[in-house]
Every structure is written in C-alpha cells, then in structure tokens.
Design a protein around this motif. Sequence first.
Motif, PDB file in Angstrom:
ATOM      1  N   ASP A  47       0.829  -1.208   0.000  1.00  0.00           N
ATOM      2  CA  ASP A  47       0.000   0.000   0.000  1.00  0.00           C
ATOM      3  C   ASP A  47       0.860   1.254   0.000  1.00  0.00           C
ATOM      4  O   ASP A  47       0.624   2.193  -0.776  1.00  0.00           O
ATOM      5  CB  ASP A  47      -0.926   0.013   1.229  1.00  0.00           C
ATOM      6  N   GLU A  48       1.854   1.279   0.870  1.00  0.00           N
ATOM      7  CA  GLU A  48       2.681   2.471   0.996  1.00  0.00           C
ATOM      8  C   GLU A  48       3.563   2.685  -0.235  1.00  0.00           C
ATOM      9  O   GLU A  48       3.761   3.828  -0.684  1.00  0.00           O
ATOM     10  CB  GLU A  48       3.538   2.375   2.255  1.00  0.00           C
ATOM     11  N   SER A  49       4.095   1.600  -0.807  1.00  0.00           N
ATOM     12  CA  SER A  49       4.960   1.732  -1.977  1.00  0.00           C
ATOM     13  C   SER A  49       4.183   2.210  -3.193  1.00  0.00           C
ATOM     14  O   SER A  49       4.637   3.095  -3.933  1.00  0.00           O
ATOM     15  CB  SER A  49       5.630   0.390  -2.289  1.00  0.00           C
ATOM     16  N   LEU A  50       2.997   1.650  -3.409  1.00  0.00           N
ATOM     17  CA  LEU A  50       2.176   2.066  -4.544  1.00  0.00           C
ATOM     18  C   LEU A  50       1.709   3.508  -4.381  1.00  0.00           C
ATOM     19  O   LEU A  50       1.722   4.287  -5.339  1.00  0.00           O
ATOM     20  CB  LEU A  50       0.989   1.117  -4.697  1.00  0.00           C
ATOM     21  N   ALA A  51       1.322   3.858  -3.168  1.00  0.00           N
ATOM     22  CA  ALA A  51       0.883   5.234  -2.917  1.00  0.00           C
ATOM     23  C   ALA A  51       2.028   6.218  -3.143  1.00  0.00           C
ATOM     24  O   ALA A  51       1.833   7.316  -3.676  1.00  0.00           O
ATOM     25  CB  ALA A  51       0.339   5.364  -1.504  1.00  0.00           C
ATOM     26  N   ALA A  52       3.246   5.831  -2.757  1.00  0.00           N
ATOM     27  CA  ALA A  52       4.398   6.714  -2.931  1.00  0.00           C
ATOM     28  C   ALA A  52       4.693   6.974  -4.396  1.00  0.00           C
ATOM     29  O   ALA A  52       5.251   8.022  -4.748  1.00  0.00           O
ATOM     30  CB  ALA A  52       5.625   6.104  -2.248  1.00  0.00           C
ATOM     31  N   HIS A  53       4.313   6.030  -5.266  1.00  0.00           N
ATOM     32  CA  HIS A  53       4.515   6.207  -6.705  1.00  0.00           C
ATOM     33  C   HIS A  53       3.260   6.740  -7.395  1.00  0.00           C
ATOM     34  O   HIS A  53       3.199   6.779  -8.633  1.00  0.00           O
ATOM     35  CB  HIS A  53       4.931   4.878  -7.345  1.00  0.00           C
ATOM     36  N   GLY A  54       2.267   7.140  -6.601  1.00  0.00           N
ATOM     37  CA  GLY A  54       1.048   7.711  -7.167  1.00  0.00           C
ATOM     38  C   GLY A  54       0.181   6.715  -7.899  1.00  0.00           C
ATOM     39  O   GLY A  54      -0.568   7.088  -8.808  1.00  0.00           O
ATOM     40  N   ILE A  55       0.260   5.454  -7.500  1.00  0.00           N
ATOM     41  CA  ILE A  55      -0.469   4.398  -8.192  1.00  0.00           C
ATOM     42  C   ILE A  55      -1.802   4.133  -7.495  1.00  0.00           C
ATOM     43  O   ILE A  55      -1.851   3.920  -6.280  1.00  0.00           O
ATOM     44  CB  ILE A  55       0.351   3.094  -8.250  1.00  0.00           C
ATOM     45  N   SER A  56      -2.865   4.119  -8.278  1.00  0.00           N
ATOM     46  CA  SER A  56      -4.186   3.758  -7.766  1.00  0.00           C
ATOM     47  C   SER A  56      -4.474   2.313  -8.155  1.00  0.00           C
ATOM     48  O   SER A  56      -4.220   1.904  -9.291  1.00  0.00           O
ATOM     49  CB  SER A  56      -5.245   4.688  -8.362  1.00  0.00           C
ATOM     50  N   ARG A  57      -4.989   1.539  -7.231  1.00  0.00           N
ATOM     51  CA  ARG A  57      -5.267   0.138  -7.548  1.00  0.00           C
ATOM     52  C   ARG A  57      -6.548  -0.319  -6.891  1.00  0.00           C
ATOM     53  O   ARG A  57      -7.015   0.263  -5.901  1.00  0.00           O
ATOM     54  CB  ARG A  57      -4.113  -0.756  -7.092  1.00  0.00           C
ATOM     55  N   ARG A  58      -7.095  -1.396  -7.434  1.00  0.00           N
ATOM     56  CA  ARG A  58      -8.250  -2.059  -6.827  1.00  0.00           C
ATOM     57  C   ARG A  58      -7.789  -3.386  -6.248  1.00  0.00           C
ATOM     58  O   ARG A  58      -7.201  -4.201  -6.953  1.00  0.00           O
ATOM     59  CB  ARG A  58      -9.334  -2.330  -7.872  1.00  0.00           C
ATOM     60  N   VAL A  59      -8.045  -3.604  -4.972  1.00  0.00           N
ATOM     61  CA  VAL A  59      -7.770  -4.907  -4.364  1.00  0.00           C
ATOM     62  C   VAL A  59      -9.067  -5.703  -4.438  1.00  0.00           C
ATOM     63  O   VAL A  59      -9.987  -5.490  -3.661  1.00  0.00           O
ATOM     64  CB  VAL A  59      -7.279  -4.768  -2.913  1.00  0.00           C
ATOM     65  N   ARG A  60      -9.131  -6.596  -5.389  1.00  0.00           N
ATOM     66  CA  ARG A  60     -10.361  -7.375  -5.600  1.00  0.00           C
ATOM     67  C   ARG A  60     -10.571  -8.419  -4.510  1.00  0.00           C
ATOM     68  O   ARG A  60     -11.701  -8.720  -4.143  1.00  0.00           O
ATOM     69  CB  ARG A  60     -10.304  -8.062  -6.963  1.00  0.00           C
ATOM     70  N   CYS A  61      -9.468  -8.985  -4.036  1.00  0.00           N
ATOM     71  CA  CYS A  61      -9.571 -10.033  -3.018  1.00  0.00           C
ATOM     72  C   CYS A  61      -8.489  -9.821  -1.975  1.00  0.00           C
ATOM     73  O   CYS A  61      -7.308  -9.641  -2.323  1.00  0.00           O
ATOM     74  CB  CYS A  61      -9.405 -11.423  -3.638  1.00  0.00           C
ATOM     75  N   SER A  62      -8.855  -9.841  -0.711  1.00  0.00           N
ATOM     76  CA  SER A  62      -7.907  -9.827   0.398  1.00  0.00           C
ATOM     77  C   SER A  62      -7.961 -11.186   1.074  1.00  0.00           C
ATOM     78  O   SER A  62      -9.049 -11.649   1.447  1.00  0.00           O
ATOM     79  CB  SER A  62      -8.257  -8.728   1.404  1.00  0.00           C
ATOM     80  N   VAL A  63      -6.804 -11.825   1.234  1.00  0.00           N
ATOM     81  CA  VAL A  63      -6.769 -13.196   1.734  1.00  0.00           C
ATOM     82  C   VAL A  63      -5.828 -13.287   2.926  1.00  0.00           C
ATOM     83  O   VAL A  63      -5.029 -12.384   3.187  1.00  0.00           O
ATOM     84  CB  VAL A  63      -6.324 -14.181   0.633  1.00  0.00           C
TER      85      VAL A  63
END
Length: 324
Positions: A205-221
């Motif tokens: 979460d922190e790495s993607l946010a730091a690169h300005g990346i938006s994502r959808r987490v379809r499944c959390s396991v």
Amino acid sequence: MELRQMEYVVALAEERHFTRAAELAGISQSGLSSAIRSLEAELGTPLFDRTTRRVEPTAAGHALVPHARAILDEAARARDAVVRVSRTVTGSLRIGAEQCLGLVDVSALLERFHRRYPLVETEFVQSGSHELVDAVRTGHLDVAFVATTRHLGAVRHLPLGHEPLVVLLPPEHPLAARSELSWELLDGQGFVDFSASWGVRTLNDESLAAHGISRRVRCSVNDVHTLLDLVRRGLGIAIVPQHVAAKPQAEGLVRASLPGATSLEWTVSAISPMHERTDIPAGMLLELLGETCLGTDGTDLCDQADALARELDVEARTPQHVDG
C-alpha cells in the motif's frame, strides 16, 4: 565429508539454484560452488548438472541427498540430547508467526526446541505481523516471527534477513510478456493481496501510494496458497516476496520485477517483549535460533541471537525491584 558440505548439498538439491541455495545456507555463492566441487572431487563423481538456468542433481546426487538429510538430522539430535541432559528447562513458551515467512522455518525450529526441551509446554499461533507485534508488546506472546518494520521500537527485535518483492501475473495477462514492469503500468490494475494485518500488505500500500499508483484490491486473503490460486484464475495480479513466487504452487505464473524493488525492505525479524516478564524458554528458543540461522545478506546472526537470549535469560532470573 563434512556436516557443512551436507548442508550445502541439501540446500542446492532443494533450491536447484546456486544463488538461492547459498542464501539459504548462509554462504557466498563462490564458497558454495567451491564446497560442492571439493565434495565431488572427494567422491569421484559429479553430484549436480549445471546449466545456465537450472541446477539438477545427478543420479549420484539423488542417491546422496537422503543420506545427507539423515546425517544432519542425527547431528542435530545428538546436540539436542546433550543439551537436554545438561540443562533442564521447564515452563511455557508462547510463539507466533506469520505464514510462509521464507527466511525461517518456524515448524522445524519448534520441532528442535521440543526435542531439546521436552518439559516446556509450547503454544503456537499464526496471525498477521501487525497483530503479532501487538501481542508481543502487550505480553501475550513471548516470541514472534514477523515481516514488518512497524512499531518494532517497542519490542526487542533481531532482523533475520530481507528479500525483494516481485509481481506475479497469470500467463494470459496483457503485461505478462514483460520481465520488468514500471510502476506506472500497475496503475488501475486489479490486485489480489493479503489482509491489512499482514506486513507485506502495508508495504505494498505504501509503496504504490508513494509512486502515485491507484489500484483495486479485488480479493484480500489470509493464506499464501489461496492468493496464488486466485492470481492463477485471473482475479488479479499480486506483489509478493520473492520466495512466495518460487513456491511450487506458483508454477505457471509469470514473475516480473519492479524498478527499485530491492529498496522496499521486506524484512523478517524475531521479536520479543521489551519488559521484564520474558521467561527463560524464550531465551532458549532464541539461543537455538542462533545455532541454526545465518542472515541472507551474509550477516552472522549467532552472536546477535545469543546476546539477546542471554539478555532475556538474565532478566528472567533477576528479581525486579519496584519502588513504592
């Protein structure tokens, strides 16, 4: 033949890769290669076939591996038998670990601990790293193995090693043809990830946010094998530690690297409480860890683990004086 050579043979037979086997055995790749060549010269036959992509045991190698395992097991049993009769330890030990840490085999460690200290009652729980840190900090666990660097200032911790993160994709994914992905290509992608209590989820979460990346987490396991199965079924891509991508259950999935992924610092540590209620068995477990564990970056953990074990042992044995 020496015990260390047997360790190298087993590591190489399991990993089929000199670099990964050297990391597992806690030796440089050149040192591992030299030790295997020396053993082959002593036995008069090749033990492994080397190619540019993979290492495979020869017929002689396959014949040696079960005996190497038996030799290592007997050596461990002999040491444990001596310790068992020379040091009687009783009490209880509450241990926690996140699933599939890779850098430490918790089940094997618990087996050796029970064999060495059969009078200690052990309780083992699996949970996410953040929950385990809270449990150690509040005294509900004596020792835990975690994959997070958050809030470790509140506990004693011994880093065991680190490894890079990689992206796993189903083979039919549009990005599967690339061996390295830019961060921008991950923008808007659907993901399968671990639940919020897992250390790697926070890191992602922190790495993607730091690169300005938006994502959808379809499944959390909360299970590594479920994550791999969902990726295979096309429910999303995943960012995982390198050893997860190397599991047999990940066969058929495509692995891609990320720029600067080695700086993400997926780190595994052994942690214990900071306060004085640490019991003697916890120190014994860390002492055993020091006998069997060597950092993947080449750092010898024996002295660190032994020092921490001695510190815990002294605190457990020393009467505490409370003012007022």
